[in-house]
Design an enzyme around this catalytic site. Structure first.
Site, PDB file in Angstrom:
ATOM      1  N   ASN A 318       0.847  -1.196   0.000  1.00  0.00           N
ATOM      2  CA  ASN A 318       0.000   0.000   0.000  1.00  0.00           C
ATOM      3  C   ASN A 318       0.882   1.246   0.000  1.00  0.00           C
ATOM      4  O   ASN A 318       0.803   2.104   0.897  1.00  0.00           O
ATOM      5  CB  ASN A 318      -0.942  -0.010   1.208  1.00  0.00           C
ATOM      6  CG  ASN A 318      -2.220   0.762   0.937  1.00  0.00           C
ATOM      7  OD1 ASN A 318      -2.327   1.464  -0.068  1.00  0.00           O
ATOM      8  ND2 ASN A 318      -3.177   0.664   1.853  1.00  0.00           N
ATOM      9  N   HIS A 349      -8.281   3.313   8.526  1.00  0.00           N
ATOM     10  CA  HIS A 349      -8.831   2.039   8.072  1.00  0.00           C
ATOM     11  C   HIS A 349     -10.220   1.785   8.650  1.00  0.00           C
ATOM     12  O   HIS A 349     -11.047   1.128   8.015  1.00  0.00           O
ATOM     13  CB  HIS A 349      -7.906   0.886   8.462  1.00  0.00           C
ATOM     14  CG  HIS A 349      -6.751   0.716   7.526  1.00  0.00           C
ATOM     15  ND1 HIS A 349      -5.543   1.347   7.705  1.00  0.00           N
ATOM     16  CD2 HIS A 349      -6.615  -0.019   6.386  1.00  0.00           C
ATOM     17  CE1 HIS A 349      -4.714   1.007   6.727  1.00  0.00           C
ATOM     18  NE2 HIS A 349      -5.336   0.181   5.912  1.00  0.00           N
TER      19      HIS A 349
END
Length: 463
Positions: A318, A349
């Protein structure tokens, strides 16, 4: 999932069409902005229905902040509003939908838009609200000097190339792409006359796109064959725990973690290919003279699978989110930058407890790994065999540490997470704490984080 794949495949075709028929030589910047925005809005509505209103509400709220807030506070207000709205949406997934994943789960696009909003706000603050000598070299390069128009703002946040799966990019890079300066700027960094060229070459993204589509296809096949056959939940199954020795459980943990990766490889590599197909993502020329199209790449699979440190693994997984965390948090945090960066990552998240177990464990293991590296690595650099032995051991430990850390991220809830760590005897937590208690703390070369320009000025003054 079907809507996601359908939209991304259609976006891929639209990206090729966009590059060929709406390239900078065929259409004005305004037309390119408008097309990218309208198609992005259409994809959002098609995929998420009325839930897509959350994306548009957040975008317009922050457009108001960007135009009305004072420059010294624009990044703070934008950050609070964007992260606050995102967190409220994350909360609804737990308390309204009881940990369920909506069939029209809009949180992914909302997370990407939050990254872009805060990135632009920080870069606008750097460009207008700070002096050049206060900035690092990267902040200086990416600083935005003027507030964007509404069309530019909407295009940056809602364009069809990135609205479904990202990645986040820098505002100046995106505007350069729309205006047709993106590739040219990178090519000017090379002396082409010295290489025998009479004029600048015209790099084509077709080869990079085809290569990434092959990775996407392989990842899809692995997802369909492995991921569903090796579920993470099996590692806390009572029968499995009763009958399987500890070392075998560690081995199976590695297998199920590997099986969980292909869906991320699929989504991120396809998103990267879409941007490349539109002509966006050129990053320059490597030392062999090969054109590189990895400006927006979200992962480096080879470096992930061969990582010999926790830091190396994180930096190649990521990638654009890691860059965002560095630019809006780590580089600006007044204290404890590592801890604050992990906490922001967890909050971004979502609010599932498993995320916080993962990121808090990640802080502990990162600090322990750093201490081991600083205290021991230099002893293994004197010969090739020693370095190879060091790399093999650190690769093995890194892979197990990552598996141990990310399992709660998949499990989400408290009970299965505690059950998992009990079955693992909390061994990584205990070892990390012992390392931090026993090993001396050695300073790192990058621990003093001064702006580059300021450091250079201080050096000149001292001379």
């Amino acid at each position: 999932q079907i809507n996601f794949v359908a939209c991304q495949l259609f976006a891929l075709l639209a990206a090729f069409w966009f590059r060929i028929y709406l390239g900078p030589s065929h259409a004005s910047s305004a037309v390119r902005h408008a097309f990218a925005t309208l198609f992005g809005i259409y994809f959002a509505v098609f995929c998420f229905g009325w839930y897509s209103i959350h994306l548009f509400v957040l975008v317009m709220m922050n457009y108001g902040i960007m135009n009305m807030a004072s420059i010294p506070n624009i990044h703070r207000y934008s950050f609070v509003i964007a992260m606050g709205y995102l967190t409220l949406c994350h909360i609804s997934r737990i308390y309204i939908f009881h940990y369920g994943i909506l069939t029209t789960d809009f949180s992914g696009p909302l997370m990407i838009i939050t990254q872009k909003i805060t990135t632009l706000a920080c870069q606008l603050h750097d460009g207008i609200g700070r002096q050049a000598e206060e900035l690092t070299a990267e902040q200086n390069r990416l600083a935005v000097k003027t507030r964007p128009s509404l069309l530019e703002y909407l295009s940056y946040l809602l364009n069809f190339m990135s609205i479904i799966a990202g990645p986040c990019s820098n505002y100046k890079d995106y505007i350069a792409f729309i205006e047709g300066r993106h590739v040219h700027m990178k090519l000017l960094e090379v002396n082409w006359k010295q290489k025998g060229y009479d004029r600048l070459p015209d790099p084509s993204p077709t080869g990079a796109v085809m290569y990434k589509l092959c990775i996407t296809l392989v990842s899809l096949i692995l997802f369909l064959t492995l991921t569903k056959n090796f579920p993470m939940a099996y590692i806390i199954d009572d029968e499995f725990l009763d009958k399987t020795p500890f070392l075998s459980r560690l081995g199976y943990l590695y297998v199920v973690t590997q099986a969980a990766k292909p869906k991320y490889y699929f989504a991120w590599t396809l998103a990267d290919a879409i941007n490349n197909a539109a002509g966006y993502g050129f990053s320059g020329v490597d030392e062999r003279g090969t054109f590189r199209w990895d400006l927006l790449s979200n992962l480096n699979i080879w470096n992930i699978e061969t990582a010999t440190s926790f830091k190396m693994y994180i930096e190649n997984w990521n990638i654009q989110t890691a860059a965002w965390l560095k630019r809006v948090c780590y580089d600006r945090a007044p204290w404890y930058p590592t801890a604050l960066t992990f906490i922001l990552s967890a909050l971004w998240h979502g609010i599932y407890p498993g995320y916080y177990f993962t990121f808090l464990t990640g802080i502990l293991i990162t600090l322990a790994a750093r201490a081991i590296r600083n205290n021991f690595r230099h002893y293994f650099l004197s010969s090739v065999p020693l370095k190879i032995a060091y790399d093999v051991v650190t690769w093995f430990v890194t892979q197990l540490a990552v598996c141990y850390t990310v399992a709660p991220f998949v499990m989400l809830a408290v009970e299965p997470t505690i059950k998992f760590y009990k079955s693992m005897y909390f061994h990584m937590h205990i070892l990390s704490i012992l390392v931090l208690l026993v090993l001396p703390r050695r300073p790192q070369a990058h621990s003093i984080r001064k702006p580059q320009n300021q450091s250079m000025q201080n050096s000149v003054k001292s001379k």
